[in-house]
Design a protein around this motif. Structure first.
Motif, mmCIF file in Angstrom:
data_model
loop_
_atom_site.group_PDB
_atom_site.id
_atom_site.type_symbol
_atom_site.label_atom_id
_atom_site.label_comp_id
_atom_site.label_asym_id
_atom_site.label_seq_id
_atom_site.Cartn_x
_atom_site.Cartn_y
_atom_site.Cartn_z
ATOM 1 N N UNK A 131 57.337 47.966 70.978
ATOM 2 C CA UNK A 131 57.897 49.277 70.652
ATOM 3 C C UNK A 131 57.227 49.795 69.388
ATOM 4 N N UNK A 132 57.017 51.096 69.327
ATOM 5 C CA UNK A 132 56.333 51.679 68.180
ATOM 6 C C UNK A 132 56.682 53.155 68.057
ATOM 7 N N UNK A 133 56.562 53.658 66.838
ATOM 8 C CA UNK A 133 56.620 55.097 66.638
ATOM 9 C C UNK A 133 55.292 55.704 67.080
ATOM 10 N N UNK A 134 55.330 56.913 67.581
ATOM 11 C CA UNK A 134 54.116 57.619 67.932
ATOM 12 C C UNK A 134 53.375 58.055 66.686
ATOM 13 N N UNK A 135 52.200 58.642 66.840
ATOM 14 C CA UNK A 135 51.403 59.069 65.682
ATOM 15 C C UNK A 135 52.082 60.199 64.925
ATOM 16 N N UNK A 136 51.756 60.301 63.659
ATOM 17 C CA UNK A 136 52.274 61.405 62.839
ATOM 18 C C UNK A 136 51.581 62.697 63.258
ATOM 19 N N UNK A 145 58.449 72.060 73.830
ATOM 20 C CA UNK A 145 59.086 70.917 74.480
ATOM 21 C C UNK A 145 58.743 69.664 73.693
ATOM 22 N N UNK A 146 59.449 68.589 73.990
ATOM 23 C CA UNK A 146 59.202 67.339 73.290
ATOM 24 C C UNK A 146 59.495 66.174 74.223
ATOM 25 N N UNK A 147 58.591 65.214 74.284
ATOM 26 C CA UNK A 147 58.805 63.981 75.037
ATOM 27 C C UNK A 147 59.263 62.934 74.027
ATOM 28 N N UNK A 148 60.564 62.699 73.973
ATOM 29 C CA UNK A 148 61.122 61.873 72.907
ATOM 30 C C UNK A 148 60.775 60.394 73.044
ATOM 31 N N UNK A 149 60.545 59.932 74.261
ATOM 32 C CA UNK A 149 60.179 58.533 74.443
ATOM 33 C C UNK A 149 59.342 58.360 75.688
ATOM 34 N N UNK A 150 58.605 57.265 75.750
ATOM 35 C CA UNK A 150 57.815 56.955 76.945
ATOM 36 C C UNK A 150 57.714 55.448 77.084
ATOM 37 N N UNK A 151 57.483 55.011 78.325
ATOM 38 C CA UNK A 151 57.287 53.584 78.601
ATOM 39 C C UNK A 151 56.024 53.408 79.431
ATOM 40 N N UNK A 152 55.085 52.626 78.928
ATOM 41 C CA UNK A 152 53.859 52.327 79.652
ATOM 42 C C UNK A 152 54.051 51.038 80.447
ATOM 43 N N UNK A 156 53.468 47.558 78.879
ATOM 44 C CA UNK A 156 54.834 47.180 78.479
ATOM 45 C C UNK A 156 55.107 47.628 77.046
ATOM 46 N N UNK A 157 54.898 48.901 76.840
ATOM 47 C CA UNK A 157 54.996 49.444 75.491
ATOM 48 C C UNK A 157 55.856 50.707 75.493
ATOM 49 N N UNK A 158 56.826 50.740 74.583
ATOM 50 C CA UNK A 158 57.698 51.900 74.395
ATOM 51 C C UNK A 158 57.217 52.655 73.163
ATOM 52 N N UNK A 159 57.087 53.972 73.307
ATOM 53 C CA UNK A 159 56.735 54.825 72.174
ATOM 54 C C UNK A 159 57.843 55.862 71.970
ATOM 55 N N UNK A 160 58.212 56.071 70.718
ATOM 56 C CA UNK A 160 59.180 57.111 70.390
ATOM 57 C C UNK A 160 58.529 58.177 69.526
ATOM 58 N N UNK A 161 58.932 59.413 69.752
ATOM 59 C CA UNK A 161 58.371 60.536 69.004
ATOM 60 C C UNK A 161 58.835 60.469 67.555
ATOM 61 N N UNK A 162 57.921 60.778 66.656
ATOM 62 C CA UNK A 162 58.222 60.735 65.213
ATOM 63 C C UNK A 162 59.322 61.717 64.817
ATOM 64 N N UNK A 163 59.560 62.713 65.646
ATOM 65 C CA UNK A 163 60.606 63.687 65.335
ATOM 66 C C UNK A 163 61.978 63.030 65.221
#
Length: 230
Positions: A131-136, A145-152, A156-163
């Motif tokens: 799991x990680x924060x997305x880029x700044x 619009x905003x994609x608050x989270x994603x799963x690859x 096997x990686x979760x990314x969350x939007x820095x917002x």
């Protein structure tokens, strides 16, 4: 490839009762069949198919014609089974890139701590993912619009939007986004009408089991405008 495309186009067209067909072959990893139906000036079908269909037999080309012209449910089932049987022909993403550096500790929320807590409480520590924060994003700006989270799935990686790493965003809301993305490892992606369905009925049912589900949905609606400015 062009000869294979023309051959497949001819074989599908032979089973069409009426209308014209324009076919394109793709190497898309997510959408195996895409149909655009136009009725003005006669019936025209613009179809994009994964190249796995180039050597399909007569039963599959007949099913393709029925699906293209009438969106036939039985044809959709036949095509879904064919796609499932040929998943090995879907191109895997290149692994040349190294695994990204995981940034879990934000200014206000620690994603690894949240992930571990959710994993223990809801999944019995069975979810294996990074799991990680997305880029700044640099200078704040208003988004549409905003994609608050994603799963690859591949990584096997979760990314969350820095917002989401801001003082006004409550922990329960970040937990809900993390929980949602973790569910993607529990529920297989279904093929429906040639497309991947990421949020099945079972997925949505399990999502609603989150302790603060209703509260999180309400908070999102009330604060969406603030989240879009990031």
């Amino acid at each position: 490839m062009e000869e294979a495309r023309r051959s497949l186009e001819r074989r599908i067209r032979a089973h069409l009762a009426r209308g014209t067909l324009s076919l394109m072959l793709t190497d898309n990893r997510y959408t195996m069949i895409s149909v655009r139906r136009e009725t003005q000036g006669g019936r025209r079908f613009k179809v994009r198919l994964h190249h796995m269909f180039t050597d399909a037999g007569p039963s599959i080309t007949r099913a393709l014609a029925r699906y293209v012209s009438h969106n036939d449910p039985e044809a959709s089932r036949v095509l879904g089974e064919y796609i499932d049987a040929n998943q090995h022909r879907v191109r895997n993403r290149s692994r040349r890139a190294a695994r990204p550096r995981l940034v879990t500790r934000g200014r206000y929320h620690d994603l690894q701590e949240i992930f571990d807590d959710i994993n223990r409480r809801y999944f019995g520590d069975t979810i294996e993912a990074g799991i990680t924060w997305g880029p700044r994003n640099g200078k704040p700006r208003r988004r549409n619009s905003i994609k608050m989270g994603s799963y690859s799935v591949e990584d096997r990686l979760i990314r969350l939007h820095r917002s989401l790493d801001r003082a006004f965003v409550p922990r329960f809301f970040v937990e809900w986004i993390v929980y949602h993305e973790m569910l993607h490892q529990v529920h297989e992606v279904k093929i429906v009408n040639g497309r991947r369905q990421f949020h099945s009925r079972e997925f949505l049912r399990d999502e609603a089991k989150f302790e603060h589900y209703a509260e999180a949905r309400h908070w999102e609606r009330a604060h969406l405008d603030a989240l879009l400015t990031c």
